[in-house]
Design a protein around this motif. Structure first.
Motif, PDB file in Angstrom:
ATOM      1  N   TRP A 350       0.672  -1.126  -0.124  1.00  0.00           N
ATOM      2  CA  TRP A 350       0.000   0.142   0.134  1.00  0.00           C
ATOM      3  C   TRP A 350       0.959   1.236   0.096  1.00  0.00           C
ATOM      4  O   TRP A 350       1.930   1.413   0.645  1.00  0.00           O
ATOM      5  CB  TRP A 350      -0.870  -0.038   1.197  1.00  0.00           C
ATOM      6  CG  TRP A 350      -2.202  -0.615   1.326  1.00  0.00           C
ATOM      7  CD1 TRP A 350      -2.287  -2.094   0.650  1.00  0.00           C
ATOM      8  CD2 TRP A 350      -3.257  -0.610   1.683  1.00  0.00           C
ATOM      9  NE1 TRP A 350      -3.420  -2.695   0.888  1.00  0.00           N
ATOM     10  CE2 TRP A 350      -4.113  -1.722   1.584  1.00  0.00           C
ATOM     11  CE3 TRP A 350      -3.794   0.312   2.381  1.00  0.00           C
ATOM     12  CZ2 TRP A 350      -5.577  -1.765   2.121  1.00  0.00           C
ATOM     13  CZ3 TRP A 350      -5.119   0.358   3.060  1.00  0.00           C
ATOM     14  CH2 TRP A 350      -5.908  -0.704   2.729  1.00  0.00           C
ATOM     15  N   ASP A 354      -1.995   7.190   1.067  1.00  0.00           N
ATOM     16  CA  ASP A 354      -3.261   6.821   0.857  1.00  0.00           C
ATOM     17  C   ASP A 354      -3.794   6.192   2.092  1.00  0.00           C
ATOM     18  O   ASP A 354      -4.882   5.990   2.278  1.00  0.00           O
ATOM     19  CB  ASP A 354      -3.261   5.829  -0.376  1.00  0.00           C
ATOM     20  CG  ASP A 354      -3.187   6.525  -1.726  1.00  0.00           C
ATOM     21  OD1 ASP A 354      -3.070   7.746  -1.541  1.00  0.00           O
ATOM     22  OD2 ASP A 354      -3.129   5.899  -2.631  1.00  0.00           O
ATOM     23  N   ALA A 355      -2.759   5.340   2.566  1.00  0.00           N
ATOM     24  CA  ALA A 355      -3.272   4.569   3.922  1.00  0.00           C
ATOM     25  C   ALA A 355      -3.594   5.463   5.148  1.00  0.00           C
ATOM     26  O   ALA A 355      -4.607   5.266   5.699  1.00  0.00           O
ATOM     27  CB  ALA A 355      -2.316   3.560   4.084  1.00  0.00           C
ATOM     28  N   LEU A 373      -9.606   0.532   8.964  1.00  0.00           N
ATOM     29  CA  LEU A 373      -8.763  -0.306   8.807  1.00  0.00           C
ATOM     30  C   LEU A 373      -8.498  -0.670  10.279  1.00  0.00           C
ATOM     31  O   LEU A 373      -8.699   0.052  11.355  1.00  0.00           O
ATOM     32  CB  LEU A 373      -7.420   0.597   8.717  1.00  0.00           C
ATOM     33  CG  LEU A 373      -7.419   1.069   7.106  1.00  0.00           C
ATOM     34  CD1 LEU A 373      -6.090   2.067   7.014  1.00  0.00           C
ATOM     35  CD2 LEU A 373      -7.388   0.242   6.199  1.00  0.00           C
ATOM     36  N   THR A 402      -5.745  -8.502   3.878  1.00  0.00           N
ATOM     37  CA  THR A 402      -4.767  -7.379   4.094  1.00  0.00           C
ATOM     38  C   THR A 402      -4.168  -7.465   5.615  1.00  0.00           C
ATOM     39  O   THR A 402      -5.214  -7.710   6.638  1.00  0.00           O
ATOM     40  CB  THR A 402      -5.408  -6.021   3.900  1.00  0.00           C
ATOM     41  OG1 THR A 402      -6.002  -6.128   2.597  1.00  0.00           O
ATOM     42  CG2 THR A 402      -4.809  -4.894   4.167  1.00  0.00           C
ATOM     43  N   TYR A 404      -0.841  -5.357   8.376  1.00  0.00           N
ATOM     44  CA  TYR A 404       0.081  -4.384   8.430  1.00  0.00           C
ATOM     45  C   TYR A 404       1.204  -5.639   9.457  1.00  0.00           C
ATOM     46  O   TYR A 404       1.184  -6.174   9.955  1.00  0.00           O
ATOM     47  CB  TYR A 404      -0.191  -3.418   9.456  1.00  0.00           C
ATOM     48  CG  TYR A 404       1.222  -2.749  10.011  1.00  0.00           C
ATOM     49  CD1 TYR A 404       1.360  -1.757   9.051  1.00  0.00           C
ATOM     50  CD2 TYR A 404       1.879  -2.989  10.981  1.00  0.00           C
ATOM     51  CE1 TYR A 404       2.883  -1.221   9.288  1.00  0.00           C
ATOM     52  CE2 TYR A 404       3.145  -2.427  11.516  1.00  0.00           C
ATOM     53  CZ  TYR A 404       3.575  -1.317  10.547  1.00  0.00           C
ATOM     54  OH  TYR A 404       4.526  -0.692  10.979  1.00  0.00           O
ATOM     55  N   ILE A 411       1.864  -2.052   4.891  1.00  0.00           N
ATOM     56  CA  ILE A 411       0.292  -2.706   4.839  1.00  0.00           C
ATOM     57  C   ILE A 411       0.530  -3.514   3.447  1.00  0.00           C
ATOM     58  O   ILE A 411       0.635  -3.110   2.317  1.00  0.00           O
ATOM     59  CB  ILE A 411      -0.672  -1.607   4.821  1.00  0.00           C
ATOM     60  CG1 ILE A 411      -0.965  -0.861   5.941  1.00  0.00           C
ATOM     61  CG2 ILE A 411      -2.106  -2.513   4.397  1.00  0.00           C
ATOM     62  CD1 ILE A 411      -1.777   0.151   6.060  1.00  0.00           C
ATOM     63  N   SER A 413      -1.297  -6.575   1.012  1.00  0.00           N
ATOM     64  CA  SER A 413      -2.503  -7.189   0.626  1.00  0.00           C
ATOM     65  C   SER A 413      -2.140  -8.326  -0.432  1.00  0.00           C
ATOM     66  O   SER A 413      -1.352  -8.309  -1.160  1.00  0.00           O
ATOM     67  CB  SER A 413      -3.752  -6.503  -0.009  1.00  0.00           C
ATOM     68  OG  SER A 413      -4.094  -5.628   0.603  1.00  0.00           O
ATOM     69  N   TRP A 431     -10.934   0.255  -1.940  1.00  0.00           N
ATOM     70  CA  TRP A 431     -11.045  -0.028  -0.615  1.00  0.00           C
ATOM     71  C   TRP A 431     -12.335   0.447  -0.083  1.00  0.00           C
ATOM     72  O   TRP A 431     -12.924   1.652   0.280  1.00  0.00           O
ATOM     73  CB  TRP A 431     -10.050   0.680   0.567  1.00  0.00           C
ATOM     74  CG  TRP A 431     -10.073   0.255   1.799  1.00  0.00           C
ATOM     75  CD1 TRP A 431     -10.458   1.210   2.902  1.00  0.00           C
ATOM     76  CD2 TRP A 431      -9.740  -1.091   2.596  1.00  0.00           C
ATOM     77  NE1 TRP A 431     -10.458   0.303   4.067  1.00  0.00           N
ATOM     78  CE2 TRP A 431      -9.926  -0.861   3.767  1.00  0.00           C
ATOM     79  CE3 TRP A 431      -9.158  -2.208   2.067  1.00  0.00           C
ATOM     80  CZ2 TRP A 431      -9.832  -1.717   4.635  1.00  0.00           C
ATOM     81  CZ3 TRP A 431      -8.962  -3.030   2.615  1.00  0.00           C
ATOM     82  CH2 TRP A 431      -9.354  -2.981   4.121  1.00  0.00           C
ATOM     83  N   ILE A 451      -6.765   3.323  -2.938  1.00  0.00           N
ATOM     84  CA  ILE A 451      -5.545   3.167  -2.644  1.00  0.00           C
ATOM     85  C   ILE A 451      -4.530   2.703  -3.492  1.00  0.00           C
ATOM     86  O   ILE A 451      -4.632   1.381  -4.156  1.00  0.00           O
ATOM     87  CB  ILE A 451      -5.844   1.898  -1.333  1.00  0.00           C
ATOM     88  CG1 ILE A 451      -6.691   2.375  -0.421  1.00  0.00           C
ATOM     89  CG2 ILE A 451      -4.133   1.678  -0.557  1.00  0.00           C
ATOM     90  CD1 ILE A 451      -6.538   3.474   0.678  1.00  0.00           C
TER      91      ILE A 451
END
Length: 471
Positions: A350, A354-355, A373, A402, A404, A411, A413, A431, A451
């Motif tokens: 990620w 954006d996260a 999240l 997903t 972390y 992060i 996925s 997302w 994202i």
């Protein structure tokens, strides 16, 4: 109370999409193991700090307690091997005691029902462990297919509120990490010997004779050991004591699935059993309170047909496991489909900004209605997660599970993408939650936020550290 069948529940819900998009946990027929609020926790969310526990399988040695959460099935009898061969795309004719192998099962159209691990315990005795879809499929055919075999569930479940412990035949622990070999050698009182990958051996732990499977996680060596359930504490304590000088870390529920995502494990797709006349008898046999009726389809990818969420073994990289030299359910369909374009499994890293914007929205009254999240793991393992995934505005697959990871400070996925997507490409994950359901069980939709993510290999190898501009 008599449990209804999956087929009757599908009719009540108005179809598979309405059922799978709905909330499940308030259903009256839900089995306790699928109702977290009714379970006394056996494995803590953290033993120390989940970040520290995450680093243990990369830097030292980790201990995972797998005693309670995995579904199992025992098969015993003259036709046990034949049953497995008839259902599996892979060939069990050469299986020998002391060896484990992956099992992959499909429906008549070649769509994936599920996969798991089969342990060949003795001449006519096998066990199968995994998410549950394969075990239920095997049990159905064992009971209805005319096989000379005895099939017994090893039901997942911790301790129930009424004080009655769910006893299982075995406890099960996993020792992983670069220092796992040293811990195992200390437990064994010397070198374990040359145990090949996915082969079994025996060793004594805490005064109890245990069996062990050689495998690894995220490139690290390790063993999965199992022994008598009634001696689970003695076995566990002996492992902890042996690992003390090597800094062994116990891994809790929060960190558990992070290693799976680092390893590139795609937990499960929607099992391809909800449609089709040939599967109606199975749906009528299948209790609605098992995983097939309790799992939820989540994520932003909205389709009008449940079949659009089905996948083939080729999509998950299981093509090399298919052996057309034996007869099995779905063989002809897979032969026809083996030259079709397939998806492939990748990891998505990620974009940090954006996260962070999603976290900002979570903390901003009146901000975007985002899907929250949940660190460190952001997708319930009962969910079958499908988010839209685009490249240059064109849909190219789906993003899924997903987490972390403190090992990469990223992060990640797991995703399935088409052949046009290349390692190093920047894609966009949609997302959010498409929502849906029926009756009082409707899940509300959320805003779908983009994202950006860098396509990386699975298992994960970080790319573009040097040349990817973080903006």
């Amino acid at each position: 109370m008599t449990t209804q069948s999956l087929e009757s529940l599908l009719q009540e819900a108005g179809g598979p999409l309405d059922l799978l998009r709905a909330h499940k946990y308030d259903r009256a027929d839900a089995r306790p193991e699928y109702q977290p609020q009714q379970i006394i926790p056996v494995i803590p969310q953290e033993f120390s700090l989940w970040e520290r526990e995450t680093r243990s399988w990369r830097e030292g040695v980790a201990l995972f307690d797998q005693t309670h959460h995995m579904s199992g099935l025992f098969l015993e009898g003259p036709d046990a091997r034949r049953l497995l061969s008839d259902l599996a795309v892979n060939d069990f004719s050469t299986s020998q005691p002391g060896v484990a192998r992956q099992i992959v099962c499909v429906n008549d159209d070649g769509d994936l029902i599920g996969d798991g691990i089969v342990f060949h315990l003795d001449h006519e005795r096998f066990s199968a462990y995994g998410a549950g879809f394969v075990q239920n499929w095997i049990m159905y055919h064992a009971q209805t297919g005319g096989y000379d075999v005895q099939a017994t569930y090893d039901v997942r479940a911790p301790v129930y509120p009424n004080g009655h412990a769910n006893t299982r035949p075995d406890c099960r622990y996993q020792i992983q990490g670069p220092l796992a070999g040293a811990v195992i050698e200390k437990l064994n009182g010397g070198p374990l010997g040359d145990v090949k990958f996915f082969h079994m051996t025996e060793m004594t732990i805490g005064g109890q004779r245990c069996r062990a499977l050689r495998h690894g996680m995220a490139g690290a060596p390790g063993l999965e050991v199992w022994g008598p359930y009634e001696h689970r504490d003695a076995i566990r304590d002996a492992i902890i004591e042996a690992g003390r000088e090597f800094g062994l870390q116990l891994v809790g529920g929060m960190a558990y699935l992070i290693g799976a995502i680092e390893s590139g494990w795609y937990q499960a797709v929607v099992p391809a059993i909800y449609t089709g006349a040939t599967l109606r008898a199975y749906r009528e046999w299948l209790p609605a309170n098992l995983g097939e009726g309790m799992s939820r389809l989540s994520g932003s990818q909205a389709r009008t047909r449940i079949e659009d969420y089905y996948r083939t073994p080729f999509d998950l990289g299981y093509g090399k496991l298919i052996h057309f030299t034996h007869e099995f359910i779905g063989r002809d369909a897979l032969q026809r489909r083996r030259d079709e374009p397939a998806l492939r499994k990748v990891t998505l890293q990620w974009n940090p900004n954006d996260a962070a914007s999603v976290l900002t929205d979570m903390l901003t009254p009146g901000g975007r209605d985002v899907r929250f999240l949940h660190l460190p793991v952001m997708c319930d393992k009962l969910d079958k997660h499908y988010d839209t995934l685009t490249l240059g505005g064109r849909e190219v697959g789906n993003s899924a599970y997903t987490a972390y990871t403190a090992n990469e400070r990223s992060i990640l996925s797991i995703a399935l993408v088409d052949e046009s997507v290349q390692i190093g490409d920047e894609v966009v994950i949609g997302w959010g939650e498409a929502g849906g359901g029926y009756g009082p069980n409707v899940v509300p939709s959320t805003d779908i936020v983009g994202i950006r993510a860098i396509v990386s290999p699975a298992p994960y190898a970080r790319v573009a550290r040097e040349d990817y501009r973080r903006d």
